[in-house]
Design a protein around this motif. Structure first.
Motif, PDB file in Angstrom:
ATOM      1  N   THR A 150      42.115  41.476  43.195  1.00 55.65           N
ATOM      2  CA  THR A 150      42.062  40.545  42.087  1.00 55.65           C
ATOM      3  C   THR A 150      40.857  40.492  41.230  1.00 55.65           C
ATOM      4  O   THR A 150      40.477  39.696  40.396  1.00 55.65           O
ATOM      5  N   ASN A 151      39.882  41.374  41.571  1.00 57.14           N
ATOM      6  CA  ASN A 151      38.625  41.687  40.956  1.00 57.14           C
ATOM      7  C   ASN A 151      37.807  40.285  40.783  1.00 57.14           C
ATOM      8  O   ASN A 151      37.491  39.784  39.866  1.00 57.14           O
ATOM      9  N   PRO A 152      37.615  39.583  42.291  1.00 61.91           N
ATOM     10  CA  PRO A 152      36.641  38.387  42.067  1.00 61.91           C
ATOM     11  C   PRO A 152      35.301  38.325  41.777  1.00 61.91           C
ATOM     12  O   PRO A 152      34.803  39.481  42.095  1.00 61.91           O
ATOM     13  N   ARG A 153      34.925  37.275  41.505  1.00 61.56           N
ATOM     14  CA  ARG A 153      33.255  37.164  41.443  1.00 61.56           C
ATOM     15  C   ARG A 153      32.781  36.550  42.804  1.00 61.56           C
ATOM     16  O   ARG A 153      31.541  36.950  43.140  1.00 61.56           O
ATOM     17  N   ARG A 188      44.271  42.534  39.069  1.00 64.23           N
ATOM     18  CA  ARG A 188      43.850  42.219  37.912  1.00 64.23           C
ATOM     19  C   ARG A 188      42.788  43.263  37.285  1.00 64.23           C
ATOM     20  O   ARG A 188      42.416  43.797  38.132  1.00 64.23           O
ATOM     21  N   GLY A 234      39.829  45.302  36.229  1.00 65.69           N
ATOM     22  CA  GLY A 234      38.482  45.330  36.687  1.00 65.69           C
ATOM     23  C   GLY A 234      38.055  46.532  37.442  1.00 65.69           C
ATOM     24  O   GLY A 234      38.915  47.598  37.774  1.00 65.69           O
ATOM     25  N   ARG A 240      41.701  32.277  39.221  1.00 65.03           N
ATOM     26  CA  ARG A 240      41.794  33.240  37.970  1.00 65.03           C
ATOM     27  C   ARG A 240      40.393  33.253  37.325  1.00 65.03           C
ATOM     28  O   ARG A 240      39.871  34.171  36.675  1.00 65.03           O
ATOM     29  N   ASP A 299      30.792  28.774  38.442  1.00 61.23           N
ATOM     30  CA  ASP A 299      30.453  29.160  37.156  1.00 61.23           C
ATOM     31  C   ASP A 299      30.468  28.379  36.132  1.00 61.23           C
ATOM     32  O   ASP A 299      30.921  28.495  35.101  1.00 61.23           O
ATOM     33  N   GLY A 336      37.942  33.479  39.329  1.00 62.87           N
ATOM     34  CA  GLY A 336      37.214  34.795  39.985  1.00 62.87           C
ATOM     35  C   GLY A 336      36.816  34.385  41.562  1.00 62.87           C
ATOM     36  O   GLY A 336      35.997  34.887  42.262  1.00 62.87           O
TER      37      GLY A 336
END
Length: 229
Positions: A147-150, A104, A106, A77, A63, A79
């Motif tokens: 962890t609500n990753p991307r 986290r 999300g 952190r 990103d 993502g």
């Protein structure tokens, strides 16, 4: 749009070079299969992009951020959600404690996670060490999702599991692809299942990218040369 890119990444374990020229890219909402025989650098690639093994050369960007300059917790952190080989659940904590320890804000919460893996809801108060291998794998995936990753990184998520549990894990991966919009990078040996979920594939040979392209284009010549026993 590219979310993760590795360009000619190299890495060492002590004096031994494990990665030479690993190049790959994961786009937003895409599933990439990372393939190769045992010992060809797949897990090392995962560990290197997470910062668990230092990259000795090349470029790793997530990103727009240079991951080589960040410690593992900072990369997470941004993502990155890692499901490591061997699961590594917190044995002395309950299922719920494992899931909430790294949670986290999300869209992924306990309610949504239990819809994906109902068995975790049934085992919510049970210690992780008392779970079956398949349940521990669901827990490891669930912990990463909380962890609500991307980008979800799955390293051998179905290895050593009973066939019925493997089916449940693959069904969950298919659901994530269809409903969540998550980008996923996964390492697995099950080509039949990978062909059903992966958009792109990268093949490693002795720590170097030797083929990349659409999963649908991964033909018999490549699989026989680089993936066959």
């Amino acid at each position: 749009m590219s979310l993760l890119s590795l360009s000619e990444v190299s890495a060492f374990y002590g004096a031994s070079q494990a990665l030479f020229k690993v190049t790959l890219r994961v786009n937003e909402g895409e599933v990439l299969a990372l393939l190769g025989r045992n010992g060809m650098g797949k897990s090392t690639t995962i560990r290197t992009l997470c910062g668990l093994v230092p990259a000795a050369g090349g470029e790793i960007r997530f990103d727009g951020h240079d991951l080589r300059r960040l410690p593992p917790h900072r990369a997470a952190r941004l993502g990155l959600g890692l499901v490591p080989e061997g699961r590594r659940c917190f044995a002395g904590l309950t299922v719920e404690e494992n899931l909430t320890a790294a949670a986290r804000p999300g869209p992924w919460d306990m309610t949504r996670l239990v819809r994906l893996f109902p068995r975790l809801g049934e085992r919510r108060g049970q210690l992780a060490e008392k779970l079956s291998g398949g349940e521990q794998q669901m827990l490891a995936i669930g912990r990463a999702l909380m962890t609500n990753p991307r980008l979800l990184l799955l390293d051998e998520a179905t290895e050593g599991l009973a066939p019925i549990v493997r089916q449940e894990i693959w069904a969950a991966i298919a659901t994530l692809k269809r409903d969540s919009g998550l980008s996923i990078l996964l390492v697995d040996k099950s080509l039949r299942e990978l062909r059903q979920v992966a958009d792109q594939a990268v093949v490693l040979q002795r720590g170097e990218t030797v083929w990349h392209g659409p999963m649908a284009d991964l033909g018999a010549e490549i699989t026989d040369r680089y993936l066959g026993v």
